[in-house]
Design a protein around this motif. Structure first.
Motif, PDB file in Angstrom:
ATOM      1  N   LEU A 187      -3.554  23.307  13.759  1.00 15.56           N
ATOM      2  CA  LEU A 187      -4.667  24.144  13.321  1.00 15.56           C
ATOM      3  C   LEU A 187      -5.366  24.814  14.500  1.00 15.56           C
ATOM      4  CD1 LEU A 187      -6.173  21.894  10.498  1.00 15.56           C
ATOM      5  CD2 LEU A 187      -4.838  24.010  10.225  1.00 15.56           C
ATOM      6  N   LEU A 188      -5.547  24.090  15.585  1.00 18.16           N
ATOM      7  CA  LEU A 188      -6.158  24.686  16.778  1.00 18.16           C
ATOM      8  C   LEU A 188      -5.295  25.817  17.325  1.00 18.16           C
ATOM      9  CD1 LEU A 188      -7.548  21.517  18.590  1.00 18.16           C
ATOM     10  CD2 LEU A 188      -8.876  23.346  17.502  1.00 18.16           C
ATOM     11  N   ALA A 189      -3.981  25.626  17.334  1.00 15.80           N
ATOM     12  CA  ALA A 189      -3.079  26.680  17.803  1.00 15.80           C
ATOM     13  C   ALA A 189      -3.177  27.902  16.888  1.00 15.80           C
ATOM     14  CB  ALA A 189      -1.637  26.161  17.863  1.00 15.80           C
ATOM     15  N   ARG A 190      -3.281  27.673  15.588  1.00 14.38           N
ATOM     16  CA  ARG A 190      -3.405  28.796  14.650  1.00 14.38           C
ATOM     17  C   ARG A 190      -4.734  29.519  14.831  1.00 14.38           C
ATOM     18  NH1 ARG A 190      -1.704  26.317   8.963  1.00 14.38           N
ATOM     19  NH2 ARG A 190      -2.575  28.303   8.226  1.00 14.38           N
ATOM     20  N   LEU A 191      -5.803  28.769  15.042  1.00 16.19           N
ATOM     21  CA  LEU A 191      -7.104  29.401  15.280  1.00 16.19           C
ATOM     22  C   LEU A 191      -7.088  30.207  16.576  1.00 16.19           C
ATOM     23  CD1 LEU A 191      -9.602  26.569  14.244  1.00 16.19           C
ATOM     24  CD2 LEU A 191      -9.289  28.791  13.129  1.00 16.19           C
ATOM     25  N   GLN A 192      -6.467  29.667  17.610  1.00 17.99           N
ATOM     26  CA  GLN A 192      -6.375  30.392  18.882  1.00 17.99           C
ATOM     27  C   GLN A 192      -5.555  31.663  18.706  1.00 17.99           C
ATOM     28  OE1 GLN A 192      -4.766  28.185  22.181  1.00 17.99           O
ATOM     29  NE2 GLN A 192      -5.173  29.820  23.622  1.00 17.99           N
ATOM     30  N   PRO A 196      -0.967  35.849  22.245  1.00 21.58           N
ATOM     31  CA  PRO A 196      -2.046  34.956  22.708  1.00 21.58           C
ATOM     32  C   PRO A 196      -1.491  33.874  23.633  1.00 21.58           C
ATOM     33  CG  PRO A 196      -2.141  35.251  20.325  1.00 21.58           C
ATOM     34  CD  PRO A 196      -0.857  35.866  20.803  1.00 21.58           C
ATOM     35  N   PRO A 197      -2.278  33.471  24.634  1.00 22.90           N
ATOM     36  CA  PRO A 197      -1.829  32.433  25.570  1.00 22.90           C
ATOM     37  C   PRO A 197      -1.672  31.084  24.873  1.00 22.90           C
ATOM     38  CG  PRO A 197      -4.103  33.063  25.998  1.00 22.90           C
ATOM     39  CD  PRO A 197      -3.593  33.966  24.938  1.00 22.90           C
ATOM     40  N   ALA A 238      -5.156  33.355  15.901  1.00 18.70           N
ATOM     41  CA  ALA A 238      -5.951  34.283  15.092  1.00 18.70           C
ATOM     42  C   ALA A 238      -7.026  34.948  15.944  1.00 18.70           C
ATOM     43  CB  ALA A 238      -6.581  33.546  13.909  1.00 18.70           C
ATOM     44  N   ALA A 239      -7.666  34.187  16.814  1.00 17.21           N
ATOM     45  CA  ALA A 239      -8.680  34.758  17.705  1.00 17.21           C
ATOM     46  C   ALA A 239      -8.039  35.779  18.635  1.00 17.21           C
ATOM     47  CB  ALA A 239      -9.374  33.654  18.505  1.00 17.21           C
TER      48      ALA A 239
END
Length: 165
Positions: A144-149, A161-162, A151-152
């Motif tokens: 989920l954190l990877a998906r949020l990053q 994205p990095p 998306a950001a």
């Protein structure tokens, strides 16, 4: 006003404690603060310095630009962290062979020893932080954190994205 309209109006209100970006920031600050105190007190390292040491230990020699991209830290933060580590002789800095304006950073043997000493402590902190979570919850949180990053990054207009550091 109907009940549905009232619920919709309530959901439209910004409530800081329910606002995900705020919750992520607060959680990140709490974790970073805890770990920063340990690294600073025991080893005299800031969080950016520790991240730089980790990236160099993991990826080998890199330019400051590559570290910026890898860690998502800004150029000034990476530069200051590098200067502090070079001064302490934990990182060596040499000119880039192909680009005279750039420098390559490399862990020194002393920097590698420090990383080897701190890494088990970092893993112990992580284990203590996730002790109340199941392995499935941890895996889900990371996804989920990877998906949020990602998306950001997309919202910010980044093509690629990095990765998480």
């Amino acid at each position: 006003m109907s009940q549905a309209e009232a619920r919709e109006a309530e959901q439209a209100e910004l409530r800081l404690d329910a606002y995900l970006p705020y919750r992520l920031s607060v959680a990140s600050n709490a974790v970073s603060g805890l770990i920063a105190r340990a690294y600073q007190d025991r080893f005299g390292l800031t969080i950016p310095q520790w991240r730089l040491v980790c990236v160099l230990a993991e990826d080998g020699s890199l330019t400051q630009g590559q570290i910026v991209a890898r860690t998502v830290m800004d150029k000034v933060t990476v530069s200051r962290a590098a200067q502090g580590l070079v001064k302490r002789r934990l990182v060596g800095r040499t000119e880039h062979a192909a680009d005279g304006r750039s420098h390559v950073l490399t862990l020194t043997p002393e920097g590698a020893r420090l990383h080897a000493e701190i890494a088990p402590l970092a893993l112990a902190y992580e284990a203590a932080l996730i002790a109340g979570l199941s392995p499935e919850d941890v895996a889900l949180l990371k996804r989920l954190l990877a998906r949020l990053q990602a998306a950001a990054g997309q919202l910010a207009g980044e093509a690629d994205p990095p990765r998480l550091a």
